[in-house]
Write a protein that holds these residues in place. Sequence first.
Motif: not given
Length: 256
Positions: A115-120, A104-108, A68-70
């Motif tokens: 999430s980023m591909i969806h937003k971008v 953590e690895r799965i989340d990252l 969300e910060a990014l």
Amino acid sequence: MSGKALAVITGGSSGIGYQLARIAVEEGYPLVICAHGDKLDQAADQLRRLGGEVEALRADLSTRHGVEALWSHLEGREIALSFANAGLALGDPFVAQEWDDIAERIDLNVKQTTSMIHKVGRVMRTQGHGRILVSGSIAGQVPGPCNAVYNATKAYVNGLAWALADEFRENGVTITCLMPGPVDTPIYDKGLEDTVLHDMPKIDPAGVARTGWDAMMEGKVDVVSDPASRLISLFSGVTPKAITTRLHELGAKRRK
């Protein structure tokens, strides 16, 4: 920063991500680089000395807050190029790993990439143009004993990129999956210290980045960056998994 459309690079402080950032600077793109480690400021300074317009954002993209910060930093801005490059590996036998490290690895590797591909992708669809490069891996095409979670996450990333390459055709957007073999990056010092993969010969991240950049600019669906990995890719679809597992153990099994 100028009003030109951005190049956005996650995991941009080292390895393939940093080399992609260097190319973007050479090509005149203003940058936003995002990373969580202590090399971010140094990387940003180096890129500025090369003449780049660089914004550096420190965020842990394995968390929703970091993503969300990014995105808050990017919201409302034109994005020409997006590089989904952040990722971590994890050695040790699966049942010996701590669940928090696995999660953590799965989340990252999976959630933040998606999430980023969806937003971008939505931004680029509205713009009517844009290019996305996803750092997948040849590891996503073969099993990875003692690195099973990483390989599984890369199988997901590879598959997602391949599917979206077809979906995005109608939007004026391209997505390319970069699938290197072992690359000389800090990822091998973050969970793979006790594997053979840590010490085996690795390819130059600058060459991998250039291969990925060129493939992205040509609108290719995917690219395998080195001859050994192309051989693995060739046989992964026709060779029984028991055999490809044994081949891949050259890089993934733990030291005896």
